[in-house]
Scaffold this motif. Structure first.
Motif, PDB file in Angstrom:
ATOM      1  N   THR A   1       0.583  -1.045   0.152  1.00  0.00           N
ATOM      2  CA  THR A   1       0.078  -0.161   0.054  1.00  0.00           C
ATOM      3  C   THR A   1       0.680   1.164   0.117  1.00  0.00           C
ATOM      4  O   THR A   1       2.118   1.335   0.295  1.00  0.00           O
ATOM      5  N   ILE A   2       0.329   2.304  -0.308  1.00  0.00           N
ATOM      6  CA  ILE A   2       1.278   3.672  -0.328  1.00  0.00           C
ATOM      7  C   ILE A   2       0.182   5.175   0.321  1.00  0.00           C
ATOM      8  O   ILE A   2      -0.902   5.163   0.405  1.00  0.00           O
ATOM      9  N   ARG A   3       0.920   5.523   0.674  1.00  0.00           N
ATOM     10  CA  ARG A   3       0.655   6.963   1.268  1.00  0.00           C
ATOM     11  C   ARG A   3       1.848   7.677   1.328  1.00  0.00           C
ATOM     12  O   ARG A   3       2.317   7.637   0.390  1.00  0.00           O
ATOM     13  N   LYS A   4       2.091   8.660   2.035  1.00  0.00           N
ATOM     14  CA  LYS A   4       3.732   9.627   1.815  1.00  0.00           C
ATOM     15  C   LYS A   4       4.694   8.676   2.202  1.00  0.00           C
ATOM     16  O   LYS A   4       5.286   8.604   2.934  1.00  0.00           O
ATOM     17  N   PRO A   5       5.604   8.523   0.685  1.00  0.00           N
ATOM     18  CA  PRO A   5       6.714   8.176   0.932  1.00  0.00           C
ATOM     19  C   PRO A   5       7.584   8.856   2.095  1.00  0.00           C
ATOM     20  O   PRO A   5       7.921  10.412   1.848  1.00  0.00           O
ATOM     21  N   VAL A   6       9.115   8.038   2.275  1.00  0.00           N
ATOM     22  CA  VAL A   6       9.926   8.623   2.625  1.00  0.00           C
ATOM     23  C   VAL A   6      11.634   8.274   2.223  1.00  0.00           C
ATOM     24  O   VAL A   6      11.886   9.680   1.859  1.00  0.00           O
ATOM     25  N   VAL A   7      11.347   7.889   1.125  1.00  0.00           N
ATOM     26  CA  VAL A   7      12.429   7.798  -0.346  1.00  0.00           C
ATOM     27  C   VAL A   7      11.896   7.099  -1.191  1.00  0.00           C
ATOM     28  O   VAL A   7      11.176   6.808  -0.826  1.00  0.00           O
ATOM     29  N   ALA A   8      12.805   6.944  -1.588  1.00  0.00           N
ATOM     30  CA  ALA A   8      12.852   7.550  -3.632  1.00  0.00           C
ATOM     31  C   ALA A   8      13.850   6.650  -3.877  1.00  0.00           C
ATOM     32  O   ALA A   8      14.981   6.859  -3.439  1.00  0.00           O
ATOM     33  N   LEU A   9      14.011   5.548  -4.848  1.00  0.00           N
ATOM     34  CA  LEU A   9      15.310   5.433  -5.455  1.00  0.00           C
ATOM     35  C   LEU A   9      15.158   5.949  -6.897  1.00  0.00           C
ATOM     36  O   LEU A   9      14.154   5.456  -7.977  1.00  0.00           O
ATOM     37  N   ILE A  10      15.753   6.460  -7.504  1.00  0.00           N
ATOM     38  CA  ILE A  10      15.479   7.675  -8.530  1.00  0.00           C
ATOM     39  C   ILE A  10      16.772   6.207  -9.890  1.00  0.00           C
ATOM     40  O   ILE A  10      17.516   6.120  -9.777  1.00  0.00           O
ATOM     41  N   SER A  11      16.215   5.525 -11.088  1.00  0.00           N
ATOM     42  CA  SER A  11      17.100   4.414 -11.615  1.00  0.00           C
ATOM     43  C   SER A  11      16.545   4.733 -13.143  1.00  0.00           C
ATOM     44  O   SER A  11      15.629   5.671 -13.482  1.00  0.00           O
ATOM     45  N   ASN A  12      17.566   4.545 -13.731  1.00  0.00           N
ATOM     46  CA  ASN A  12      16.840   4.544 -15.727  1.00  0.00           C
ATOM     47  C   ASN A  12      15.834   2.917 -15.953  1.00  0.00           C
ATOM     48  O   ASN A  12      15.571   1.993 -15.081  1.00  0.00           O
ATOM     49  N   CYS A  13      15.636   3.248 -16.862  1.00  0.00           N
ATOM     50  CA  CYS A  13      15.251   2.232 -17.596  1.00  0.00           C
ATOM     51  C   CYS A  13      15.935   0.556 -17.416  1.00  0.00           C
ATOM     52  O   CYS A  13      16.763   0.480 -18.099  1.00  0.00           O
ATOM     53  N   LEU A  14      15.280  -0.881 -17.866  1.00  0.00           N
ATOM     54  CA  LEU A  14      16.231  -1.979 -17.402  1.00  0.00           C
ATOM     55  C   LEU A  14      16.904  -1.991 -18.962  1.00  0.00           C
ATOM     56  O   LEU A  14      17.512  -2.520 -18.860  1.00  0.00           O
ATOM     57  N   ASN A  15      15.539  -2.257 -19.914  1.00  0.00           N
ATOM     58  CA  ASN A  15      16.108  -1.908 -21.424  1.00  0.00           C
ATOM     59  C   ASN A  15      15.280  -1.798 -22.576  1.00  0.00           C
ATOM     60  O   ASN A  15      14.249  -1.281 -22.045  1.00  0.00           O
ATOM     61  N   ASP A  16      15.283  -2.002 -23.302  1.00  0.00           N
ATOM     62  CA  ASP A  16      14.280  -1.445 -24.708  1.00  0.00           C
ATOM     63  C   ASP A  16      13.230  -2.265 -24.337  1.00  0.00           C
ATOM     64  O   ASP A  16      11.943  -0.744 -24.746  1.00  0.00           O
ATOM     65  N   THR A  17      12.882  -3.098 -24.094  1.00  0.00           N
ATOM     66  CA  THR A  17      11.178  -3.699 -24.273  1.00  0.00           C
ATOM     67  C   THR A  17      10.579  -2.421 -23.017  1.00  0.00           C
ATOM     68  O   THR A  17       9.589  -2.235 -22.900  1.00  0.00           O
ATOM     69  N   HIS A  18      11.005  -2.493 -21.629  1.00  0.00           N
ATOM     70  CA  HIS A  18      11.249  -1.684 -20.723  1.00  0.00           C
ATOM     71  C   HIS A  18      10.529  -0.102 -21.048  1.00  0.00           C
ATOM     72  O   HIS A  18      10.123   0.433 -20.793  1.00  0.00           O
ATOM     73  N   GLN A  19      11.609   0.714 -22.055  1.00  0.00           N
ATOM     74  CA  GLN A  19      11.782   1.741 -22.651  1.00  0.00           C
ATOM     75  C   GLN A  19      10.460   1.664 -23.205  1.00  0.00           C
ATOM     76  O   GLN A  19       9.975   2.404 -23.373  1.00  0.00           O
ATOM     77  N   ASN A  20      10.363   1.319 -24.270  1.00  0.00           N
ATOM     78  CA  ASN A  20       9.212   0.954 -24.963  1.00  0.00           C
ATOM     79  C   ASN A  20       7.764   1.093 -24.527  1.00  0.00           C
ATOM     80  O   ASN A  20       6.593   1.032 -24.948  1.00  0.00           O
ATOM     81  N   PHE A  21       7.784   0.097 -22.937  1.00  0.00           N
ATOM     82  CA  PHE A  21       5.861   0.217 -22.500  1.00  0.00           C
ATOM     83  C   PHE A  21       6.115   2.110 -22.172  1.00  0.00           C
ATOM     84  O   PHE A  21       4.743   2.246 -21.996  1.00  0.00           O
ATOM     85  N   ILE A  22       7.471   1.919 -21.127  1.00  0.00           N
ATOM     86  CA  ILE A  22       7.178   3.381 -21.040  1.00  0.00           C
ATOM     87  C   ILE A  22       6.798   4.822 -21.732  1.00  0.00           C
ATOM     88  O   ILE A  22       6.193   5.241 -21.786  1.00  0.00           O
ATOM     89  N   GLN A  23       7.286   4.780 -22.905  1.00  0.00           N
ATOM     90  CA  GLN A  23       7.071   5.582 -24.358  1.00  0.00           C
ATOM     91  C   GLN A  23       5.395   5.251 -24.649  1.00  0.00           C
ATOM     92  O   GLN A  23       5.449   6.380 -25.454  1.00  0.00           O
ATOM     93  N   ASN A  24       5.274   4.370 -24.181  1.00  0.00           N
ATOM     94  CA  ASN A  24       4.041   4.211 -25.413  1.00  0.00           C
ATOM     95  C   ASN A  24       3.089   4.097 -24.205  1.00  0.00           C
ATOM     96  O   ASN A  24       1.726   3.596 -24.328  1.00  0.00           O
ATOM     97  N   SER A  25       2.802   4.963 -23.273  1.00  0.00           N
ATOM     98  CA  SER A  25       1.727   5.414 -22.554  1.00  0.00           C
ATOM     99  C   SER A  25       1.984   6.395 -21.252  1.00  0.00           C
ATOM    100  O   SER A  25       3.055   7.258 -22.065  1.00  0.00           O
ATOM    101  N   ASP A  26       1.065   6.421 -20.896  1.00  0.00           N
ATOM    102  CA  ASP A  26       1.126   8.510 -21.567  1.00  0.00           C
ATOM    103  C   ASP A  26       0.839   8.612 -19.139  1.00  0.00           C
ATOM    104  O   ASP A  26       0.231   9.001 -18.602  1.00  0.00           O
TER     105      ASP A  26
END
Length: 262
Positions: free
Chosen positions: A37-62
């Motif tokens: 579940t999620i409420r107000k977050p205290v920590v964030a992990l910022i990373s890049n896309c895993l691979n081409d498939t992951h990036q294509n999924f992101i780019q085709n979403s809103d």
């Protein structure tokens, strides 16, 4: 004891306080299941896309929360909440000057979003930590945020596993630690703090921590040495050692527990 471990971080960051906050978030026992579940977050992990498939999924979403930043994955455990914003860029793209510039822009956008959500601690991934040198640029722009690196989380998780497997292990049990870098030194410190007496370090460089540790350059030299006795626990803390099955078999006393950080 885990909170006492040395922390690898940017020189201008505040790693110790970050580690204390992270330890409460990551204190998960092996038989427990986190509540997603999620409420107000205290920590964030910022990373890049895993691979081409992951990036294509992101780019085709809103589902973008900011320019170049995918709306974050969320996690929660015992009222401690976090988010994982993903940058719309691949690790290979970040090797070029133009890619690094774009990644830095996206990263700053992700930090601004995370801060707006209430995040106080931000972990950089292996790729993103190389974007900002010693971190002074980030600290100047976000003075109230604690920046650290994902290796701290890895170390905490690894030490919790060591704590679990050594619960009934005698203090005189031989333990082999492969690698003496950040994770290896953290493991060694934990074992020494908990009274383990026979720690063998397989490392290409010496550790300036405890003079009484045995130092060897390879597993074979240890096995063939006059100090050799079969191990009860093998901790793999390095990725640049090619350990063979036959070598592990020679290390066995009665039962060998192998715990690899990977």
């Amino acid at each position: 004891m885990i909170k006492k471990m040395l922390v690898k971080s940017f020189s201008l960051f505040l790693p110790t306080k970050s580690l204390y906050m992270l330890s409460s978030v990551l204190k998960i026992k092996s038989d427990e299941t986190p509540t997603l579940t999620i409420r107000k977050p205290v920590v964030a992990l910022i990373s890049n896309c895993l691979n081409d498939t992951h990036q294509n999924f992101i780019q085709n979403s809103d589902h973008f929360c900011a320019d170049g930043v995918l709306h974050p994955y969320k996690f929660s455990y015992k009222n401690h909440h976090g988010i994982i914003p993903v940058l719309d860029i691949l690790p290979t793209e970040m090797l070029s000057i133009s890619g690094m510039k774009k990644a830095k822009e996206y990263f700053i956008n992700a930090v601004k979003y995370a801060v707006g959500q209430g995040v106080k601690v931000i972990l950089l991934a292996a790729s993103t930590k190389r974007l900002f040198g010693n971190g002074s640029e980030l600290k100047k722009q976000f003075p109230n945020i604690l920046f650290t690196i994902g290796d701290n989380g890895t170390a905490l998780a690894f030490l919790k596993q060591i704590e679990y497997v050594t619960t009934n292990l005698p203090k005189t049990a031989p333990i082999v630690v492969l690698g003496a870098g950040f994770l290896g030194e953290a493991a060694i410190s934990y074992l020494k703090d908990n009274g383990y007496q026979k720690i063998v370090i397989i490392s290409k460089h010496r550790v300036k921590m405890h003079e009484e540790e045995l130092q060897f350059t390879s597993i074979d030299k240890y096995i063939n040495s006059e100090y050799f006795c079969g191990a009860n626990l093998f901790l793999g803390c390095a990725h640049n050692h090619n350990v063979q099955k036959e070598q592990l078999e020679k290390l066995v006393k009665k039962q060998l527990i192998v715990l690899d950080v990977a």
